[in-house]
Design an enzyme around this catalytic site. Structure first.
Site: not given
Ligand SMILES: *Cc1c(COP(=O)(O)O)cnc(C)c1O
Length: 444
Positions: A60, A112-113, A203, A246, A370, A436
């Site tokens: 843990y 970004f969303t 980011d 990613k 998008r 979306f």
């Molecule tokens: C995917 C993404 C995020 C958010 O990450 P999650 O792991 O999906 O929560 C933030 N910024 C960008 C540019 C992304 O592509």
């Protein structure tokens, strides 16, 4: 890991799409032939990563995988402190809550969303400071992720530096088509923000792809490795949020990295409320191990050349068919310009949402909108009207072959041939946040 692929008939696809409310996010994965919805958590892990999964220390507290991950982040990115989170938005939530006060302004190179929503929920207002070229799908600017320093300066003049806790810099810029920012621009931004005591938070979701573009396009970096360039980017900043899903090819995971002890202390305290203990943050030990290994693999030059090269192969195929795509070709996918593809539809008829549905109908290929649907509404309820109305064909890393790329381009070309017959859509269900993902539509 490989899977058997499943072919569907046009009748099956019509039924599946209708059931999904013409939203590709609501399709069942089984009904999809080639899945280009996202490159997030859909990548193939390597032999090394799978071996790492067997070395999970599921204590843990104080898991040895946490310390390995911390060491890799310190070595590759140079950040001092690590706060693990379950994925990128977990880190965005914590960062926004500790840094943003009500009434603050948060400039960034395009929204970004999830990032913008967390900034807004914390009481901040996002302001787009990306160069104008980024909003033009035909501009061939090599660094469409660059920030317009004039826009930043006028924000500082208007609101005062105290109202700007940090500038959020994305590498690469997802919503602009996976476009990179140059180191020259980032260094100039650093100089400007330093003068005013404003922080830069990355980011860094696709930082390795951004670094590869710098190596290929920016003067003075031809001989530097992706890893060296990644480090140079991070050195211009004060911290970062990261989605491990990613670049790092894991199915789940992310983190917040910081250099300042006081912010770190606050973040480390907050992570136990939203994510988990500060030495796992919502990840299993095995997840942290696979993430640590994946981060190291992501900065290999050969891996990056293969990854970005496959995207370029698909983009070039599509251009040969006359499909209007965002140029230059970005790092993680091909972004088709739905406004130019379906010029007879107005933005209120959701051209990109419509095109994504039509692409699925043709050959079972799943893409993502998008455009205006993703852009959502402002805190006051008005719709955002983004200039770009795009369909993203996102390539998962190490998953598909060049033959798949040919199938994708041929399918998009068939849809282009019959585009005059395509009608727009109306939204019949709209969720309040990040609409979306779950919105539903009907054909007009
Ligand atoms: C995917 C993404 C995020 C958010 O990450 P999650 O792991 O999906 O929560 C933030 N910024 C960008 C540019 C992304 O592509």
């Amino acid at each position: 890991m490989v899977e058997l692929i499943k072919m569907t008939t046009p009748a099956q696809r019509r039924r599946a799409l209708k059931e999904a409310g013409f939203n590709t996010f609501l399709l069942k994965s089984e009904d999809v032939y080639i899945d280009l919805l996202t490159d997030s958590g859909t990548n193939a892990m390597s032999d090394q990563q799978w071996s790492g999964m067997m070395l999970g220390d599921e204590a843990y507290a104080g898991s040895k995988n946490f310390y390995h991950l911390e060491k890799v982040i310190q070595e590759v990115y140079g950040y001092k402190y690590l706060v693990p989170t379950h994925q990128g938005r977990g880190a965005e939530n914590i960062l926004s809550q500790i840094m943003i006060k009500k009434g603050d302004i948060v400039p960034g190179n395009m929204y970004f969303t999830t990032t913008r929503l967390h900034q807004e929920l914390a009481g901040g207002t996002f302001v787009d400071v990306i160069i104008d070229d980024a909003h033009d799908s035909t501009s061939e600017h090599p660094f469409k992720g660059d920030i317009d320093l004039g826009k930043v300066e006028s924000l500082i003049k208007k609101h005062g530096p105290k109202k700007i806790p940090y500038i959020c810099v994305a590498t690469t810029v997802n919503m602009a088509g996976g476009q990179p920012i140059s180191l020259k621009n980032l260094k100039e931004l650093r100089k400007l923000t330093k003068k005013h005591g404003i922080k830069i938070m990355l980011d860094m979701t696709r930082i390795a792809e951004n670094a590869y573009f710098i190596q290929q396009r920016e003067k003075g970096y031809e001989k530097k490795s992706v890893r060296e360039i990644v480090r140079e980017i991070c050195d211009q900043t004060d911290g970062a949020t990261m989605s491990g899903k990613k670049d790092a090819c894991v199915n789940i995971g992310g983190f917040l990295a910081l250099n300042d002890w006081d912010s770190f202390e606050e973040a480390r305290n907050m992570v136990v409320v939203y994510e988990g203990l500060h030495t796992y943050g919502g990840m299993a030990g095995r997840d942290m191990e696979a993430l640590a290994i994946g981060l190291l693999e992501s900065v290999h030059d050969d891996h990056m050349r293969a990854r970005v090269g496959q995207v370029a192969y698909l983009g070039n195929q599509m251009m040969e068919y006359g499909i209007p795509i965002v140029q230059p070709i970005g790092g993680h996918g091909i972004f088709v310009d739905a406004k130019r593809f379906l010029p007879h539809l107005t933005q209120d008829q959701f051209p990109a949402q419509t095109l994504a549905a039509e692409i699925y109908l043709d050959a079972g290929i799943r893409t993502m909108e998008r455009g205006i649907v993703s852009a959502g509404r402002k805190p006051n309820g008005e719709n955002y009207y983004p200039k770009l109305e795009l369909v993203r064909f996102t390539l998962p890393r190490r998953v598909y072959t060049q033959a798949h790329m040919d199938v994708i381009a041929e399918s998009a070309a068939r849809v282009l041939d019959r585009r005059d017959k395509i009608k727009g859509m109306k939204m019949v269900y709209e969720p309040k946040y990040l609409r979306f993902f779950q919105a539903r539509f009907e054909v007009l």
